[in-house]
Design a protein around this motif. Structure first.
Motif, PDB file in Angstrom:
ATOM      1  N   LYS A 192       0.859  -1.196   0.000  1.00  0.00           N
ATOM      2  CA  LYS A 192       0.000   0.000   0.000  1.00  0.00           C
ATOM      3  C   LYS A 192       0.893   1.244   0.000  1.00  0.00           C
ATOM      4  O   LYS A 192       0.695   2.172   0.792  1.00  0.00           O
ATOM      5  CB  LYS A 192      -0.955  -0.016   1.194  1.00  0.00           C
ATOM      6  CG  LYS A 192      -1.766  -1.309   1.257  1.00  0.00           C
ATOM      7  CD  LYS A 192      -2.943  -1.240   2.189  1.00  0.00           C
ATOM      8  CE  LYS A 192      -3.651  -2.606   2.187  1.00  0.00           C
ATOM      9  NZ  LYS A 192      -4.802  -2.680   3.070  1.00  0.00           N
TER      10      LYS A 192
ATOM     11  N   THR B 435     -11.110   5.702   0.679  1.00  0.00           N
ATOM     12  CA  THR B 435     -10.304   4.987   1.678  1.00  0.00           C
ATOM     13  C   THR B 435     -11.201   4.170   2.608  1.00  0.00           C
ATOM     14  O   THR B 435     -10.881   3.022   2.928  1.00  0.00           O
ATOM     15  CB  THR B 435      -9.485   5.986   2.516  1.00  0.00           C
ATOM     16  OG1 THR B 435      -8.888   6.925   1.635  1.00  0.00           O
ATOM     17  CG2 THR B 435      -8.431   5.289   3.330  1.00  0.00           C
ATOM     18  N   GLU B 438     -12.147   1.211   0.731  1.00  0.00           N
ATOM     19  CA  GLU B 438     -11.000   0.317   0.549  1.00  0.00           C
ATOM     20  C   GLU B 438     -10.681  -0.440   1.831  1.00  0.00           C
ATOM     21  O   GLU B 438     -10.328  -1.617   1.807  1.00  0.00           O
ATOM     22  CB  GLU B 438      -9.789   1.138   0.106  1.00  0.00           C
ATOM     23  CG  GLU B 438      -8.669   0.290  -0.442  1.00  0.00           C
ATOM     24  CD  GLU B 438      -7.327   0.951  -0.252  1.00  0.00           C
ATOM     25  OE1 GLU B 438      -6.939   1.735  -1.115  1.00  0.00           O
ATOM     26  OE2 GLU B 438      -6.677   0.685   0.763  1.00  0.00           O
ATOM     27  N   GLN B 439     -10.834   0.243   2.959  1.00  0.00           N
ATOM     28  CA  GLN B 439     -10.559  -0.422   4.237  1.00  0.00           C
ATOM     29  C   GLN B 439     -11.726  -1.265   4.719  1.00  0.00           C
ATOM     30  O   GLN B 439     -11.653  -1.902   5.766  1.00  0.00           O
ATOM     31  CB  GLN B 439     -10.202   0.622   5.297  1.00  0.00           C
ATOM     32  CG  GLN B 439      -8.896   1.312   4.989  1.00  0.00           C
ATOM     33  CD  GLN B 439      -8.506   2.337   6.036  1.00  0.00           C
ATOM     34  OE1 GLN B 439      -9.158   2.469   7.073  1.00  0.00           O
ATOM     35  NE2 GLN B 439      -7.445   3.069   5.772  1.00  0.00           N
ATOM     36  N   TYR B 552     -11.575  -4.749 -11.601  1.00  0.00           N
ATOM     37  CA  TYR B 552     -11.620  -4.625 -10.145  1.00  0.00           C
ATOM     38  C   TYR B 552     -11.597  -6.019  -9.526  1.00  0.00           C
ATOM     39  O   TYR B 552     -12.381  -6.876  -9.895  1.00  0.00           O
ATOM     40  CB  TYR B 552     -12.884  -3.889  -9.713  1.00  0.00           C
ATOM     41  CG  TYR B 552     -13.024  -3.802  -8.207  1.00  0.00           C
ATOM     42  CD1 TYR B 552     -12.064  -3.138  -7.455  1.00  0.00           C
ATOM     43  CD2 TYR B 552     -14.088  -4.395  -7.550  1.00  0.00           C
ATOM     44  CE1 TYR B 552     -12.172  -3.066  -6.081  1.00  0.00           C
ATOM     45  CE2 TYR B 552     -14.197  -4.325  -6.168  1.00  0.00           C
ATOM     46  CZ  TYR B 552     -13.240  -3.666  -5.446  1.00  0.00           C
ATOM     47  OH  TYR B 552     -13.338  -3.598  -4.082  1.00  0.00           O
TER      48      TYR B 552
END
Lengths: 321, 559, 133
Positions: A192, B435, B438-439, B552
């Motif tokens: 990341k 984010t 994504e998390q 994806y």
């Protein structure tokens, strides 16, 4: 008709490999004779360990390395270990999701496994699974585990090359670098890398690696690799580092040394495990252990003389008096 | 809204009532176990002015058609025109779906809403291996511009507005739609409708993603930018909470995560350099409506207020239209039960009432048989009539925002608003919506609510009629609508002909050009239009991007 | 011998993206002490069977809400048998008309759980019907 599991494994049959792994997980007696017979056919696979905290992207990295290896026409076996819940005994094994693109590829065998709280140690069992894949003809075996606790460190001793994955923002770096990770890591991956704080983390890890190497005078200095696994970035650098470490191990003779140490350790552990299993089984069968506990509680006995008694009973000749 | 003195009096009065009058009743009979809204907000026995003491009328409620739009985006709401009654429909071939559309328009429906089958939504042609078994199942099988022509045969696209549920492949389907409109002689400034184009919620919960977040957001913004210049009244995105709620969120989470998505799109448009007042008036939303009428009404009111504030303060919008949260509603699919399906008519009626009292712009009502199969024609008619009964007979439309001023509804509105703002703050602190997705934060929050809800049903703590209470034996329902597996074979054969018939050279040239343009930062829309006109299929266009953008790879978070 | 665990594959065949039920049940199964492998979306019958094979699963749970069950569910059973995995218990759920259930059962799907089924019922059925290996 009975299946000849040994013959099938040696031909790479997924059905047989999968079933024997289940027996290993269940500590089923049927596993033992199979393992004995496939043992001579092991030692060919190169074993890669990938470990890191949850959320570091290990599965995605494993998926990427697998992709790279498949492009080189190498076959891959994967053992992905996830924790069991200590409360329910169940487990959610989610690593397969990241591996979807390999799911119809006969060159990839992936097995998800739960930690289950093995009395004999997780490492014992993982070693078995690796041997099954090895005997089944996989060129590479990848072990993926969560976390950096003692269990994981033990598991990683099974690997020829161990990779520790870190990400910016988790804040566990210094902690994990203290906790024995420096000892087992052959490669560091900063995944990341598109996240804030990546450069800083890179520098910090690099600094600790340099510091550690200068003290211990290591002949292999672990490289630090930057990746963005979801985008496939850095995958090739990662594979290159793995290849470099392998070459180093082979050319320096360290691979043989590593494997000899491993056999040494493994043999002792297996003896330990087997003795423990036998004694535990007998003590629990007729509730003797409960009586002992009772008597220790009442101060009629103490744990020290219980140990002596138990061991003398079954291994009379073993005590050096 | 009340003087200090009055409030003191009311507080004292309530205390006395609680200790004497209420206590007496409670001592005789205990209350039920569940004392929350359907989403789990704790609810008191009685609401009085004391619970909404801080509510400032002018700044928090105001007037309909004015900031902060709590009471509605139009000054006189349904006294002028009812909402658009827009039933989502599509199944089988383009021809069958066209027939259903013409039937619905004949029954007084005022807009169309296209359901595409899953292969189209996922960017595959009907003859792709992953399309096996799916062709025409949950929507119309549309592979190319020829199908689009049949779908809107004899339907004038400058008169009827159309909503299209297609997200990751939105650019391709809109290109076909606009091309067919041109062929009909409709000018683009008269073409109205909405395209869902909301790729973030596909990643969060709906699963019809194709490309990774960054390139898929680029296509979303390309479409918004193109329409802003060429199709001025088109709603360029329908930012959808519907599916978030369907996957198990609470009412407040539905609004919070939808608005978080909205912020991400607005930021992406701003980053492209489009002025906020050029794109924001064409952002539209899509919400769910469950059966807890008052909670839903409060939810819609809170949503309008939060969005207006965000557009004004955060994005510095000046045009009032930028601050107006305009939305379509669909009644809650997951609230329907397979058990005693006729009961669903009642659920849908209550949900319709909640929607209308909440002040919507358009509505789809579900058919009572949808927990069993695709809706049959008879059930679709009842669903449409439900809207018409609420519109014409219920009295809900005769004044604006009739529940305003209810102590309970105002309390709930504030409560939901606060929860939404809390979530937005948390998401901002994580680094924004992308984010948080994504998390897996948003996904896990939704799943956790779904889990808690399921537990309350399994334990019987919360009653669900026909599911865990008032259960009865019933014969299986027959006469369900089924899509013949033959549609798949027929479509595959048709595609073969389509590919053989088109001008190979022109087709190849158009796709090559698309590939080149897609690699640059230029807007892809004009080139997509050229490609579909040259006969390129949905799958072929999407494949060009798969090659450039990659696909994806989902991360699934199970909490 | 260590305690045996039920290993279950939870899979979404086809393009349907409605995974609320699949994910919810994954969690419920794990809480019931099972080891759950969730495959994610867009699985072909071949992918599901390959997962069952490599994981040596006891159970495969299929979820479909897009009306493709009559195609996908029997296909999974058929491929399992072809891979000598006929012992694996196959169950399904989603939007499945009651009138389809007898045929699906005849084709080897052990049970179908429609909307509104309590999760205890599903867990109970699996525990009672899983075969030893």
């Amino acid at each position: 008709m009975d299946i000849d599991y040994v013959a099938e494994i040696l031909e790479g049959s997924p059905l047989a490999m999968a079933r024997v792994m289940t027996w290993l997980e269940n500590e089923d007696e049927r596993a033992r004779s199979c393992m004995e017979k496939i043992y001579p056919h092991t030692g060919n696979a190169y074993v890669l360990g990938i470990t890191g905290s949850p959320g570091t992207g290990k599965s995605t990295l494993t998926d990427g390395v697998t992709w790279q290896l498949r492009n080189k026409e190498l076959t891959v076996g994967i053992v992905a270990v996830d924790p069991s819940s200590p409360f329910t005994g169940g487990a959610l094994l989610g690593d397969r999701i990241r591996m979807t693109r390999h799911s119809a590829d006969p060159g990839v065998f992936m097995r998800s496994m739960a930690t289950r709280g093995y009395l004999g140690g997780l490492a014992q069992f993982t070693r078995g699974a690796v041997k099954v894949l090895d005997a089944g003809g996989k060129d590479f075996v990848i072990i993926e585990t969560v976390g950096v606790g003692q269990d994981e460190v033990d598991v990683m001793r099974v690997a020829d090359t161990t990779c520790v994955v870190l990400v910016p923002g988790l804040g566990d770096v210094i902690q994990s670098m203290k906790a024995g990770i420096m000892e087992i890591a052959d490669i560091y991956v900063i995944n990341k890398y598109d996240r804030p704080g990546a450069d800083q983390l890179f520098a910090e890890v690099q600094f600790r690696v340099d510091q550690d190497s200068s003290i211990k005078d290591r002949s292999w200095v672990p490289p630090v690799i930057a990746t963005v696994a979801v985008e496939g970035k850095g995958e090739d650098d990662f594979l290159e580092a793995i290849t470099a470490h392998r070459t180093y191990l082979e050319q320096s003779g360290k691979l043989l040394e590593k494997r000899r140490n491993r056999i040494h350790e493994e043999t002792l552990q297996m003896i330990h495990h087997e003795l423990f299993r036998i004694i535990r089984e007998r003590l629990t069968k007729d509730s003797r252990i409960e009586q002992m506990v009772e008597e220790i509680m009442n101060h009629k006995l103490n744990p020290y003389n219980v140990v002596e008694k138990v061991v003398d009973e079954w291994l009379p000749a073993s005590r050096l008096k | 809204m009340f003087s200090e003195k009055d409030l003191e009096k009311i507080k004292a009065g309530k205390k006395k009532w609680s200790e004497v009058t209420l206590a007496k009743t409670l001592s005789k009979a205990p209350e039920k176990k569940v004392k929350t809204t359907w989403s789990g907000i704790p609810v008191e026995t009685l609401y009085t002015p004391a619970e909404i003491a801080g509510l400032d009328y002018e700044s928090k409620l105001g007037y309909p058609g004015e900031y902060p739009y709590t009471r509605g985006v139009q000054p006189n709401m349904f006294r002028g025109r009812f909402w658009t009654m827009r039933q989502y429909a599509g199944f089988g071939s383009a021809k069958e779906t066209n027939a259903r559309y013409r039937y619905l328009l004949g029954q007084g429906q005022t807009g169309l809403s296209v359901a595409f089958h899953l292969p189209t939504q996922a960017g595959y042609d009907s003859d792709h291996p992953l399309s096996m078994g799916e062709v025409g199942k949950v929507g119309a099988a549309i592979d190319h511009i020829g199908d689009m022509r049949i779908l809107f045969d004899q339907i004038p696209l400058d008169k009827v507005t159309t909503s299209m549920t297609v997200n990751a492949a939105a650019t391709v389907l809109l290109a076909m739609y606009l091309s067919v409109a041109s062929e009909q002689g409709a000018s683009w400034d008269k073409v109205g409708g909405t395209i869902q184009n909301d790729v973030l919620k596909e990643i969060i919960c709906r699963g019809q993603y194709i490309y990774p977040p960054k390139p898929t957001m680029r296509l979303t913004v390309d479409l918004i930018e193109f329409c802003q210049k060429n199709v001025p009244t088109w709603n360029t995105i329908s930012i959808s909470g519907y599916h978030i709620r369907e996957s198990g969120s609470t009412a407040a989470q539905e609004i919070a995560f939808t608005i978080a998505d909205g912020i991400a799109y607005a930021e992406a448009c701003a980053a492209r350099g489009i002025p906020v007042d050029s794109f924001a008036p064409r952002l539209s939303f899509f919400f769910n409506a469950f059966t807890d009428v008052l909670e839903e009404v409060a939810k819609f009111r809170a949503a309008r207020r939060v969005w207006a504030k965000i557009m004004k303060d955060r994005f510095k919008a000046k045009d009032p239209r930028s601050m107006m949260l305009r939305y379509h509603v669909q009644t809650g699919g997951v609230t329907l039960t397979a058990q005693q399906p006729l009961n669903n008519i009642v659920r849908v009626a209550l949900q319709t009432l909640a929607t209308v009292l909440g002040g919507n712009q358009s509505l789809h009502t579900n058919s009572y048989d949808e927990a069993l199969c695709l809706p049959t024609q008879g059930a679709v008619t009842v669903a449409l009539r439900t809207q018409q009964i609420v519109a014409e007979e219920s009295g809900a439309c005769v004044t604006v925002d009739p529940l305003a001023g209810s102590y309970y509804v105002e309390y709930l509105t504030d409560k939901i608003e606060a929860e939404v703002e809390d979530y937005i703050k948390k998401i901002d602190a994580m680094g924004g919506t992308l984010t948080a997705i994504e998390q897996g934060y948003i996904q896990k929050e939704i799943q956790n609510s779904a889990y808690l809800f399921q537990k309350s049903i399994d334990s019987g703590e919360r009653a669900y009629v026909g599911v865990n209470k008032y259960i009865m034996e019933e014969p299986p329902v027959t006469d369900l609508l089924r899509v013949d597996m033959k549609v798949g074979e027929e479509k595959a054969a048709e595609l073969k002909q389509w590919r053989a018939k088109r001008d190979k050279a022109a087709w190849q040239k158009a796709l090559d050009k698309l590939r080149e343009v897609s690699k640059t930062d230029a807007n892809v829309m004009p080139t997509v239009i050229e490609a579909v006109k040259a006969g390129a299929t949905v799958g072929e266009v999407c494949d060009v991007w798969r090659e450039i953008f990659g696909q994806y790879r989902p991360k699934e978070f199970i909490s | 011998m260590a305690e045996k665990k039920i290993k279950i594959i939870v899979a979404k065949p086809g393009l349907d993206g409605h995974d609320r039920g699949a994910k919810l049940l994954s969690r419920i199964f794990a809480e019931a002490g099972m080891e759950v492998v969730y495959t994610g979306l867009r699985q072909t019958p071949e992918m599901i069977v390959e997962a069952a094979l490599q994981e040596d699963a006891d159970v495969v749970g299929l979820s479909s809400l897009s009306g493709v069950h009559n195609y996908f569910f029997p296909k999974v059973v058929e491929l399992l048998k072809a891979k000598k995995l006929g012992n694996v218990l196959v169950v399904g759920g989603g939007i499945i008309p009651l009138e389809d259930i007898p045929t699906l059962k005849k084709l080897g799907i052990a049970e179908i759980f429609g909307p509104g089924t309590s999760t205890d019922t599903i867990v109970g059925f699996i525990k009672a019907n899983v075969k030893s290996k």
